[in-house]
Each structure stands twice: as structure tokens, then as C-alpha cells.
Design a protein around this motif. Structure first.
Motif, mmCIF file in Angstrom:
data_model
loop_
_atom_site.group_PDB
_atom_site.id
_atom_site.type_symbol
_atom_site.label_atom_id
_atom_site.label_comp_id
_atom_site.label_asym_id
_atom_site.label_seq_id
_atom_site.Cartn_x
_atom_site.Cartn_y
_atom_site.Cartn_z
ATOM 1 N N VAL A 40 19.266 14.783 24.871
ATOM 2 C CA VAL A 40 20.489 14.063 25.209
ATOM 3 C C VAL A 40 20.617 14.007 26.718
ATOM 4 O O VAL A 40 20.674 15.049 27.387
ATOM 5 N N GLN A 41 20.662 12.816 27.288
ATOM 6 C CA GLN A 41 20.885 12.695 28.723
ATOM 7 C C GLN A 41 22.382 12.735 28.990
ATOM 8 O O GLN A 41 23.148 11.914 28.486
ATOM 9 N N GLY A 42 22.813 13.710 29.788
ATOM 10 C CA GLY A 42 24.230 13.826 30.103
ATOM 11 C C GLY A 42 24.621 15.252 30.398
ATOM 12 O O GLY A 42 23.788 16.099 30.735
ATOM 13 N N TYR A 43 25.911 15.498 30.260
ATOM 14 C CA TYR A 43 26.492 16.799 30.531
ATOM 15 C C TYR A 43 27.046 17.369 29.227
ATOM 16 O O TYR A 43 26.797 16.847 28.146
ATOM 17 N N ILE A 44 27.794 18.444 29.318
ATOM 18 C CA ILE A 44 28.270 19.107 28.105
ATOM 19 C C ILE A 44 29.117 18.170 27.244
ATOM 20 O O ILE A 44 29.072 18.241 26.025
ATOM 21 N N ASP A 45 29.855 17.249 27.841
ATOM 22 C CA ASP A 45 30.682 16.334 27.061
ATOM 23 C C ASP A 45 29.841 15.413 26.190
ATOM 24 O O ASP A 45 30.345 14.864 25.201
ATOM 25 N N ASP A 46 28.587 15.227 26.539
ATOM 26 C CA ASP A 46 27.700 14.359 25.778
ATOM 27 C C ASP A 46 26.992 15.098 24.649
ATOM 28 O O ASP A 46 26.320 14.472 23.826
ATOM 29 N N ALA A 47 27.106 16.413 24.619
ATOM 30 C CA ALA A 47 26.462 17.203 23.577
ATOM 31 C C ALA A 47 27.180 17.019 22.244
ATOM 32 O O ALA A 47 28.406 16.823 22.206
ATOM 33 N N PRO A 48 26.452 17.085 21.137
ATOM 34 C CA PRO A 48 27.109 17.044 19.825
ATOM 35 C C PRO A 48 28.148 18.156 19.702
ATOM 36 O O PRO A 48 28.075 19.183 20.382
ATOM 37 N N GLN A 49 29.085 17.944 18.807
ATOM 38 C CA GLN A 49 30.175 18.905 18.643
ATOM 39 C C GLN A 49 29.749 20.183 17.925
ATOM 40 O O GLN A 49 30.449 21.179 17.974
ATOM 41 N N GLY A 50 28.580 20.162 17.270
ATOM 42 C CA GLY A 50 28.142 21.347 16.546
ATOM 43 C C GLY A 50 28.790 21.440 15.179
ATOM 44 O O GLY A 50 29.062 20.401 14.564
ATOM 45 N N ARG A 106 33.365 26.169 22.466
ATOM 46 C CA ARG A 106 34.014 25.389 21.412
ATOM 47 C C ARG A 106 33.004 24.806 20.433
ATOM 48 O O ARG A 106 33.341 24.538 19.283
ATOM 49 N N ARG A 107 31.769 24.623 20.864
ATOM 50 C CA ARG A 107 30.729 24.038 20.019
ATOM 51 C C ARG A 107 29.949 25.074 19.217
ATOM 52 O O ARG A 107 29.003 24.730 18.497
ATOM 53 N N LEU A 108 30.316 26.347 19.342
ATOM 54 C CA LEU A 108 29.582 27.413 18.674
ATOM 55 C C LEU A 108 30.297 27.914 17.428
ATOM 56 O O LEU A 108 31.529 27.886 17.341
ATOM 57 N N LYS A 109 29.510 28.401 16.482
ATOM 58 C CA LYS A 109 30.070 29.067 15.318
ATOM 59 C C LYS A 109 30.695 30.393 15.758
ATOM 60 O O LYS A 109 30.331 30.945 16.802
ATOM 61 N N PRO A 110 31.635 30.932 14.987
ATOM 62 C CA PRO A 110 32.228 32.224 15.351
ATOM 63 C C PRO A 110 31.155 33.299 15.514
ATOM 64 O O PRO A 110 30.234 33.397 14.699
ATOM 65 N N ASP A 111 31.277 34.072 16.573
ATOM 66 C CA ASP A 111 30.368 35.177 16.892
ATOM 67 C C ASP A 111 28.974 34.722 17.312
ATOM 68 O O ASP A 111 28.073 35.551 17.471
ATOM 69 N N ALA A 112 28.762 33.433 17.499
ATOM 70 C CA ALA A 112 27.453 32.944 17.936
ATOM 71 C C ALA A 112 27.160 33.390 19.361
ATOM 72 O O ALA A 112 28.056 33.412 20.206
ATOM 73 N N PRO A 113 25.905 33.730 19.671
ATOM 74 C CA PRO A 113 25.569 34.184 21.020
ATOM 75 C C PRO A 113 25.409 33.040 22.005
ATOM 76 O O PRO A 113 24.971 31.940 21.654
ATOM 77 N N PHE A 114 25.747 33.327 23.248
ATOM 78 C CA PHE A 114 25.525 32.408 24.368
ATOM 79 C C PHE A 114 24.845 33.182 25.483
ATOM 80 O O PHE A 114 25.335 34.233 25.913
#
Length: 239
Positions: free
Chosen positions: A111-121, A149-157
Motif C-alpha cells: 500500500v503506497q501511503g501513510y497509516i491512514d491508507d492502511a486497512p482497518q484490520g 486502533r487497527r490491532l486486535k486486543p492484546d496484539a503486539p506492536f
């Protein structure tokens, strides 16, 4: 560009985007991280280990700042069931990432872009390596919140980027060490001097304490430091 056609971020990071869009920069990009970032391959391995603690074997991973593809390749080679969404604003760097991945590129949606262009998950995990230091504190916080906001609960970053003291003699000392490491790793001294001056003038770097605070403010819990190498730091936190 974001999905609504507006350039983002509207700050000093825009000049760095122009650099990464240069085809010649893309050709030689892989030399830079290896020469300037101590333990780069180890950082990639540690990132995979931290994600694997909590994600399923068929995890879907968001990789922000995926241009070049080094971390994507390392993760794809180590975890054959994972799929990825790789986001980067520079088209040339995404082309390089696809070439770097070879056959594993089929497991990545670019995906070309920034975080706003990423899928919502929602995604099972997210990674952002050598990227957030290009954003000022306000945009960094907004970006981290959007990742969370795009991660499942407790998902690692996992986030790793330039982060070191930003005041007085201590800042100058760490910048000197940053430059000395690159020269010792084979980088051209003239180019190293330019890179040091550019980092010094960025105005977007934060201290490790501020960086960790941003992650917590963005909504991540149990944030902990796992990587420290001269002017670089890496953290893991959970949505």
C-alpha cells in the motif's frame, strides 16, 4: 498521499520522502541501514520472536514504513504462514521491497501511503522499524494511535527508531558515536558527516523517555524496551 488525496504528514518529514523517491537512493538503500544501525539483523530476529509470542501461525501483520523490504523479508523467511500489509509513502521503496522479497512478495499486500491508507484490520500484530523518527511528536502520537486502533486486543506492536538524548553535550556525544559506528562499518566518511548533520538538524527526534511516553499515550500497555544500540531504541507494547 492519503486516501483522501491529501499529503501527510505536513511537516519536515516531507523532505525525507523526496529522498526516498529518488530511484538512485532506492538502488543503494540496503547499504545504509546495515552500516548505520548496529545489530540490524538481530533487531529483525528479535522482532519476529516478540510477535511470535502472541500471534497465530497464520497471522496478518501490519508493517508501516515497509519500503526496502528488509524486515518483511526477515519475517517472511522465518514465519512461513504469516501474511503482511506493507505500507510506505515512497513508490520506489515499495518496488525495492517487492524485489527484495522475491517469491515471498505474494504474501504481502503493498500500500503506497501513510497509516491512514492502511486497512482497518484488525491485525494480529504491527511493526514499524526505522520510521517513526521522521514524524514530529504530534504526528507520531497520532500515527501510533491509528496503529493501535487497527490491532486486535492484546496484539503486539514493535517499534524501533532513532531515539537518544536531545539536549546539549549529551546529544552531541551520541551523534558522534552514531557517526563513528557508521564509519567503522565501512560507510563513506563524507556521507556520514552529512547524515550526522541531517540527524542533528531534524528537530523531530525524541528522547527515549518521550518516545516511550508516546507509545503509552497512544494506548499501548506493558511497553518495554528490548533494543538499545547507540542512537537507536526499540520497544514492544500491546494494544
Amino acid at each position: 498521499m492519503t486516501s483522501d488525496g491529501e499529503p501527510r504528514p505536513k511537516d519536515g518529514a516531507a523532505c525525507f520522502l523526496q529522498v526516498f523517491e529518488n530511484p538512485l537512493m532506492a538502488v543503494h538503500y540496503h547499504d545504509g541501514p546495515r552500516q548505520f544501525v548496529p545489530g540490524l539483523e538481530a533487531l529483525h530476529r528479535m522482532t519476529g520472536i516478540l510477535l511470535a509470542e502472541r500471534v497465530p501461525s497464520d497471522a496478518r501483520i501490519l508493517v508501516l514504513g515497509a519500503g526496502g523490504g528488509l524486515e518483511l523479508r526477515a519475517l517472511a523467511e522465518s514465519f512461513g504462514g504469516w501474511r503482511f500489509v506493507g505500507v510506505d509513502p515512497a513508490a520506489q521503496m515499495l518496488k525495492l521491497a517487492e524485489a527484495t522479497l522475491g517469491g515471498d512478495a505474494a504474501r504481502v499486500d503493498f500500500v503506497q501511503g501513510y497509516i491512514d491508507d492502511a486497512p482497518q484490520g484488525p491485525f494480529d500484530a504491527a511493526v514499524c522499524l526505522l520510521t517513526l523518527h521522521f514524524l514530529d511528536e504530534a504526528e507520531r502520537l497520532r500515527t501510533a494511535r491509528e496503529i493501535c486502533r487497527r490491532l486486535k486486543p492484546d496484539a503486539p506492536f514493535v517499534a524501533a527508531h532513532g531515539s537518544f538524548p536531545q539536549e546539549g553535550p549529551e546529544k552531541a556525544l551520541w551523534l558522534s558515536r552514531y557517526a563513528a559506528y557508521a564509519i567503522a562499518s565501512g560507510a563513506d566518511p563524507e556521507q556520514v558527516a552529512k547524515a550526522r548533520d541531517a540527524v542533528d538538524a531534524m528537530g523531530m527526534m525524541l528522547s527515549p523517555q518521550r518516545d516511550e511516553a508516546v507509545l503509552r499515550q497512544a494506548g499501548f500497555s506493558d511497553v518495554s524496551l528490548f533494543y538499545a544500540a547507540f542512537t537507536w531504541r526499540g520497544w514492544v507494547g500491546y494494544a
